[in-house]
Design an enzyme around this catalytic site. Sequence first.
Site, PDB file in Angstrom:
ATOM      1  N   ASP A  24     -24.150  52.246  15.145  1.00  0.00           N
ATOM      2  CA  ASP A  24     -23.698  52.910  16.028  1.00  0.00           C
ATOM      3  C   ASP A  24     -24.887  54.067  16.518  1.00  0.00           C
ATOM      4  OD1 ASP A  24     -23.582  54.328  13.664  1.00  0.00           O
ATOM      5  OD2 ASP A  24     -21.948  55.523  14.286  1.00  0.00           O
ATOM      6  N   SER A  26     -27.155  55.751  18.373  1.00  0.00           N
ATOM      7  CA  SER A  26     -27.371  56.208  19.831  1.00  0.00           C
ATOM      8  C   SER A  26     -28.717  55.980  20.484  1.00  0.00           C
ATOM      9  CB  SER A  26     -27.359  57.847  20.087  1.00  0.00           C
ATOM     10  OG  SER A  26     -28.445  58.568  19.564  1.00  0.00           O
ATOM     11  N   THR A  29     -31.643  57.258  19.006  1.00  0.00           N
ATOM     12  CA  THR A  29     -32.003  57.111  17.425  1.00  0.00           C
ATOM     13  C   THR A  29     -32.348  55.348  17.434  1.00  0.00           C
ATOM     14  OG1 THR A  29     -30.221  58.703  16.986  1.00  0.00           O
ATOM     15  CG2 THR A  29     -30.645  56.964  15.083  1.00  0.00           C
ATOM     16  N   ARG A  33     -35.825  53.766  15.499  1.00  0.00           N
ATOM     17  CA  ARG A  33     -35.976  52.573  14.598  1.00  0.00           C
ATOM     18  C   ARG A  33     -36.619  51.411  15.307  1.00  0.00           C
ATOM     19  NH1 ARG A  33     -33.863  56.010  12.093  1.00  0.00           N
ATOM     20  NH2 ARG A  33     -31.449  56.183  11.586  1.00  0.00           N
ATOM     21  N   LYS A  97     -18.395  55.170  17.272  1.00  0.00           N
ATOM     22  CA  LYS A  97     -18.820  56.523  16.986  1.00  0.00           C
ATOM     23  C   LYS A  97     -18.249  57.288  18.429  1.00  0.00           C
ATOM     24  CE  LYS A  97     -23.081  57.684  17.692  1.00  0.00           C
ATOM     25  NZ  LYS A  97     -24.023  57.786  16.574  1.00  0.00           N
ATOM     26  N   GLU A 177     -17.227  62.238   8.319  1.00  0.00           N
ATOM     27  CA  GLU A 177     -18.402  62.106   7.826  1.00  0.00           C
ATOM     28  C   GLU A 177     -19.087  63.549   7.816  1.00  0.00           C
ATOM     29  OE1 GLU A 177     -21.089  59.466   9.630  1.00  0.00           O
ATOM     30  OE2 GLU A 177     -22.485  59.501   8.019  1.00  0.00           O
ATOM     31  N   LYS A 219     -16.065  59.158   5.069  1.00  0.00           N
ATOM     32  CA  LYS A 219     -17.471  58.721   4.764  1.00  0.00           C
ATOM     33  C   LYS A 219     -18.558  59.626   4.254  1.00  0.00           C
ATOM     34  CE  LYS A 219     -21.176  56.581   7.257  1.00  0.00           C
ATOM     35  NZ  LYS A 219     -21.469  55.448   8.331  1.00  0.00           N
ATOM     36  N   SER A 289     -20.668  52.020   4.212  1.00  0.00           N
ATOM     37  CA  SER A 289     -20.795  52.212   5.422  1.00  0.00           C
ATOM     38  C   SER A 289     -22.192  52.262   5.921  1.00  0.00           C
ATOM     39  CB  SER A 289     -19.835  53.094   6.193  1.00  0.00           C
ATOM     40  OG  SER A 289     -20.113  53.272   7.514  1.00  0.00           O
TER      41      SER A 289
HETATM   42  P1  13P Z   1     -27.194  55.503   7.341  1.00  0.00           P
HETATM   43  O1  13P Z   1     -26.669  54.462   6.174  1.00  0.00           O
HETATM   44  O2  13P Z   1     -28.535  55.066   7.651  1.00  0.00           O
HETATM   45  O3  13P Z   1     -27.486  56.896   6.870  1.00  0.00           O
HETATM   46  O4  13P Z   1     -26.112  55.606   8.569  1.00  0.00           O
HETATM   47  C1  13P Z   1     -24.912  55.619   8.348  1.00  0.00           C
HETATM   48  C2  13P Z   1     -24.260  56.507   9.445  1.00  0.00           C
HETATM   49  O5  13P Z   1     -23.687  55.905   9.999  1.00  0.00           O
HETATM   50  C3  13P Z   1     -24.595  57.763   9.729  1.00  0.00           C
HETATM   51  O6  13P Z   1     -23.607  58.332  10.488  1.00  0.00           O
END
Ligand code: 13P
Length: 336
Positions: A24, A26, A29, A33, A97, A177, A219, A289
């Site tokens: 998820d 954005s 982000t 990567r 998300k 989370e 999470k 996750s």
């Molecule tokens: P990471 O496992 O790369 O930390 O990402 C998990 C995630 O969805 C963060 O919100």
Amino acid sequence: MSIEQLESIAQAMVAPGKGIIAIDESNNTIKKRFDAVGIPNSEEHRRAYRELLLAAPALSDHISGAILYDETIRQSSRAGKPFTQLMRESGIIPGIKVDKGPQPLAGFPGELVTEGLDGLRERLTDYVRLGAQFAKWRAVITIGEDMPSSTCIEANCHALARYAALCQEAGLVPIVEPEVLMDGDHDIGICYEVTEATLRSLFASLYEHNVMLEGTILKASMVIAGKDCDEQADVEEVAEATVRCLKATVPAALPGIVFLSGGQSDEMATAHLNAMNQVGPHPWPLSFSYGRAMQQAALKLWAQDMAGNYVKAQQIVAQRARENGLAALGQWRPAA
Ligand code: 13P
């Protein structure tokens, strides 16, 4: 939707030996990567990469659900099949998300509060129409000098609770989370204290907002020393501290807890989860996750030769799913 229906989705998300893949990111982000491995951040590259992951053969053996981004949930495979349909056909629950990311918390330099509540009821209705069955909202807690403030923790937990209540009203299982960041040189003891305070505040807020825990997934970040701390705790210590902290703060009515990887290496994320499950049983399933710890090896390989390494990259993501699935059962063994 009834609480029983929410509960059965939540239970399916943490079915034995299964976890969630977080894809998820954005568009900002995923750019980071992609930049790291030299992939242009075009819509077509994002679509092709998400298709590679979602269509990886046998992924659903160990993956119960995938968290998508707003753009992704509206995209389709190259052959024209909507991703949500492709997922349903392979037994992967679509998630979305819904937060709009962390923003500076006014009055508290260096601290963040996650935004996205305005118009959320309408957006959730749209995501349900598109096929989502669960949602995710990430709050960020930073450890530093005089940080986190109780105001930052409370503001974030209040937003998480409002989001979770709106999700359940819309018929979505909320993943809540509150990520305590690994950035910094704090030791594992500080991380424990901050995580404990954050989870206490979170479950108090969920209670105040009439959120049904039976239809909610946590999470969590692991209790772990900061990246720059000289004294890194070993795997057993991280597992023990994390489980102790969760037992002290998380009601047993919750159907499950999944972890984020937060910048840990692939192997460490798996080893920590495995160690926690080896000291069970616990009041809830503990699963994963992961975003980066599920994807980074596959992304790197795909970037080297998109056509030539496509199948191999799919095999690698399926392998990461298999290893984390075993860790969710406490049955993972490191490669010799
Ligand atoms: P990471 O496992 O790369 O930390 O990402 C998990 C995630 O969805 C963060 O919100």
